[in-house]
Design a protein around this motif. Structure first.
Motif, PDB file in Angstrom:
ATOM      1  N   UNK A 229      13.881  61.074  13.343  1.00 17.05           N
ATOM      2  CA  UNK A 229      14.455  59.730  13.409  1.00 17.05           C
ATOM      3  C   UNK A 229      15.916  59.765  13.830  1.00 17.05           C
ATOM      4  N   UNK A 230      16.644  60.736  13.344  1.00 20.26           N
ATOM      5  CA  UNK A 230      18.053  60.859  13.731  1.00 20.26           C
ATOM      6  C   UNK A 230      18.191  61.210  15.212  1.00 20.26           C
ATOM      7  N   UNK A 231      17.332  62.061  15.698  1.00 21.43           N
ATOM      8  CA  UNK A 231      17.398  62.466  17.105  1.00 21.43           C
ATOM      9  C   UNK A 231      17.119  61.300  18.043  1.00 21.43           C
ATOM     10  N   UNK A 232      16.303  60.368  17.600  1.00 23.08           N
ATOM     11  CA  UNK A 232      15.975  59.209  18.449  1.00 23.08           C
ATOM     12  C   UNK A 232      16.894  58.018  18.177  1.00 23.08           C
ATOM     13  N   UNK A 233      17.936  58.216  17.396  1.00 24.74           N
ATOM     14  CA  UNK A 233      18.918  57.171  17.161  1.00 24.74           C
ATOM     15  C   UNK A 233      18.538  56.134  16.126  1.00 24.74           C
ATOM     16  N   UNK A 235      18.910  55.756  12.925  1.00 25.10           N
ATOM     17  CA  UNK A 235      19.604  56.273  11.750  1.00 25.10           C
ATOM     18  C   UNK A 235      19.319  55.458  10.494  1.00 25.10           C
ATOM     19  N   UNK A 236      19.110  54.158  10.629  1.00 19.27           N
ATOM     20  CA  UNK A 236      18.815  53.333   9.459  1.00 19.27           C
ATOM     21  C   UNK A 236      17.495  53.751   8.821  1.00 19.27           C
ATOM     22  N   UNK A 237      16.483  53.967   9.649  1.00 17.56           N
ATOM     23  CA  UNK A 237      15.193  54.414   9.115  1.00 17.56           C
ATOM     24  C   UNK A 237      15.301  55.812   8.523  1.00 17.56           C
ATOM     25  N   UNK A 238      16.074  56.650   9.173  1.00 12.60           N
ATOM     26  CA  UNK A 238      16.262  58.008   8.654  1.00 12.60           C
ATOM     27  C   UNK A 238      16.916  57.984   7.282  1.00 12.60           C
ATOM     28  N   UNK A 239      17.917  57.127   7.109  1.00 12.79           N
ATOM     29  CA  UNK A 239      18.603  57.036   5.824  1.00 12.79           C
ATOM     30  C   UNK A 239      17.692  56.452   4.751  1.00 12.79           C
ATOM     31  N   UNK A 240      16.883  55.450   5.115  1.00 17.77           N
ATOM     32  CA  UNK A 240      15.950  54.864   4.150  1.00 17.77           C
ATOM     33  C   UNK A 240      14.934  55.896   3.680  1.00 17.77           C
ATOM     34  N   UNK A 241      14.428  56.703   4.608  1.00 17.87           N
ATOM     35  CA  UNK A 241      13.465  57.737   4.241  1.00 17.87           C
ATOM     36  C   UNK A 241      14.133  58.832   3.409  1.00 17.87           C
ATOM     37  N   UNK A 242      15.374  59.161   3.713  1.00 16.31           N
ATOM     38  CA  UNK A 242      16.101  60.170   2.933  1.00 16.31           C
ATOM     39  C   UNK A 242      16.266  59.707   1.492  1.00 16.31           C
ATOM     40  N   UNK A 243      16.566  58.436   1.307  1.00 17.13           N
ATOM     41  CA  UNK A 243      16.728  57.910  -0.043  1.00 17.13           C
ATOM     42  C   UNK A 243      15.411  57.946  -0.817  1.00 17.13           C
ATOM     43  N   UNK A 244      14.318  57.630  -0.147  1.00 14.24           N
ATOM     44  CA  UNK A 244      13.014  57.685  -0.811  1.00 14.24           C
ATOM     45  C   UNK A 244      12.664  59.121  -1.191  1.00 14.24           C
ATOM     46  N   UNK A 245      12.931  60.057  -0.292  1.00 14.26           N
ATOM     47  CA  UNK A 245      12.666  61.461  -0.597  1.00 14.26           C
ATOM     48  C   UNK A 245      13.553  61.959  -1.731  1.00 14.26           C
ATOM     49  N   UNK A 246      14.785  61.473  -1.759  1.00 13.39           N
ATOM     50  CA  UNK A 246      15.709  61.864  -2.821  1.00 13.39           C
ATOM     51  C   UNK A 246      15.242  61.358  -4.179  1.00 13.39           C
ATOM     52  N   UNK A 247      14.635  60.174  -4.221  1.00 11.86           N
ATOM     53  CA  UNK A 247      14.098  59.669  -5.485  1.00 11.86           C
ATOM     54  C   UNK A 247      12.907  60.490  -5.949  1.00 11.86           C
ATOM     55  N   UNK A 248      12.101  60.955  -4.997  1.00 13.72           N
ATOM     56  CA  UNK A 248      10.943  61.776  -5.358  1.00 13.72           C
ATOM     57  C   UNK A 248      11.367  63.172  -5.800  1.00 13.72           C
ATOM     58  N   UNK A 249      12.406  63.696  -5.154  1.00 10.82           N
ATOM     59  CA  UNK A 249      12.854  65.059  -5.432  1.00 10.82           C
ATOM     60  C   UNK A 249      14.357  65.070  -5.675  1.00 10.82           C
ATOM     61  N   UNK A 250      14.795  64.520  -6.819  1.00 11.94           N
ATOM     62  CA  UNK A 250      16.241  64.455  -7.094  1.00 11.94           C
ATOM     63  C   UNK A 250      16.846  65.850  -7.208  1.00 11.94           C
ATOM     64  N   UNK A 251      18.027  65.995  -6.632  1.00  9.06           N
ATOM     65  CA  UNK A 251      18.711  67.274  -6.681  1.00  9.06           C
ATOM     66  C   UNK A 251      18.298  68.243  -5.592  1.00  9.06           C
ATOM     67  N   UNK A 252      17.296  67.911  -4.806  1.00  8.41           N
ATOM     68  CA  UNK A 252      16.887  68.817  -3.725  1.00  8.41           C
ATOM     69  C   UNK A 252      17.938  68.767  -2.634  1.00  8.41           C
TER      70      UNK A 252
END
Length: 255
Positions: A229-233, A235-252
């Motif tokens: 997602x970042x490579x294709x510009x 960035x908003x979707x990439x950040x939203x997915x990062x936040x969801x992954x962070x909630x699933x795996x906190x501290x990763x």
């Protein structure tokens, strides 16, 4: 020297001036009814041409809308695990809807079973979010969407038995670990990750092994999707997915 002047009272003099050429007067009077008749015929002809063109336009328009304007498909609610079909008519090309949408429930037996047994969190009320499964416009073929990756599995049968319903009955502990994760991915519209997830679930001997493999797979796929997602510009979707992954795996550190 004498000058001859016509006598105004002379009936012959007056008659000659007023009557003129009898043949010319008769001809003019005879042409007027003929012209009026031709004008009336022309108006009738134009009326019939207009009427015929209107009827032809209506018929062609009806046939085009009837064949090319019919839209049908199906959609899936990730919160309720429900599926429904829909159909309506639209004006082709501009996609302007001209009839109400007709809907009918087509929820697979496996999805009903997952709700009834509590293998997915129970949702109350009516679904607010629906994801497209398939759509067809006119005579074009049916176009699948991402949600079909899940609904195909929910509709999968072995003989007369729903495959995943039977699998859940045979592996209740694995089912309690698998299906809440599947629903979470559906909420995030990550249907593309499900075929591999379901394949992993069928090859694990224990719930611990399933948890380990699911976590390993999802962490890898989340990281890859975020990078893409970042490579294709996007960035908003990439950040939203990062936040969801962070909630699933906190501290990763990957998220």
């Amino acid at each position: 020297m004498s000058t001859s002047v016509s006598n105004p009272a002379d009936p012959h003099s007056v008659g000659n001036k007023s009557q003129g050429n009898p043949s010319q007067i008769t001809g003019t009077q005879g042409q007027r009814p003929a012209n009026r008749g031709k004008a009336a015929d022309n108006r009738k002809a134009r009326l019939w041409v207009t009427l015929a063109a209107t009827v032809l336009f209506v018929i062609v328009g009806f046939l085009v809308i009837r064949t090319q304007g019919y839209v049908s498909g199906s959609e899936f609610s990730p919160s309720h695990f429900q599926k429904r079909d829909f159909s309506f008519y639209e004006i082709p090309l501009i996609h302007l809807q001209i009839t109400p949408i007709k809907r009918s429930g087509t929820t697979p037996e496996t999805a009903v079973y997952l709700r009834q047994t509590g293998l997915i969190p129970a949702a109350t009320g009516n679904p607010d979010v629906w994801h497209l499964v398939t759509i067809q416009r006119g005579l074009t073929g049916r176009t699948p969407a991402d949600a079909q990756l899940l609904t195909d599995q929910l509709e999968l049968n072995t003989g007369s038995n729903p495959y995943w319903k039977q699998w859940c009955t045979d592996h209740p502990k694995l089912a309690r670990e698998l299906w809440p994760t599947i629903q979470k991915l559906a909420d995030r519209e990550l249907y593309i990750l499900m075929p591999r997830m379901l394949e992993i679930a069928q090859n694990q001997p224990s719930i611990e092994a399933l948890q380990t493999e699911i976590d390993k797979y999802l962490k890898r796929e989340y990281a890859g999707l975020i990078a893409d997602l970042k490579e294709t510009g996007r960035n908003d979707l990439a950040e939203a997915l990062r936040q969801e992954a962070s909630r699933d795996y906190p501290g990763d550190p990957a998220f």
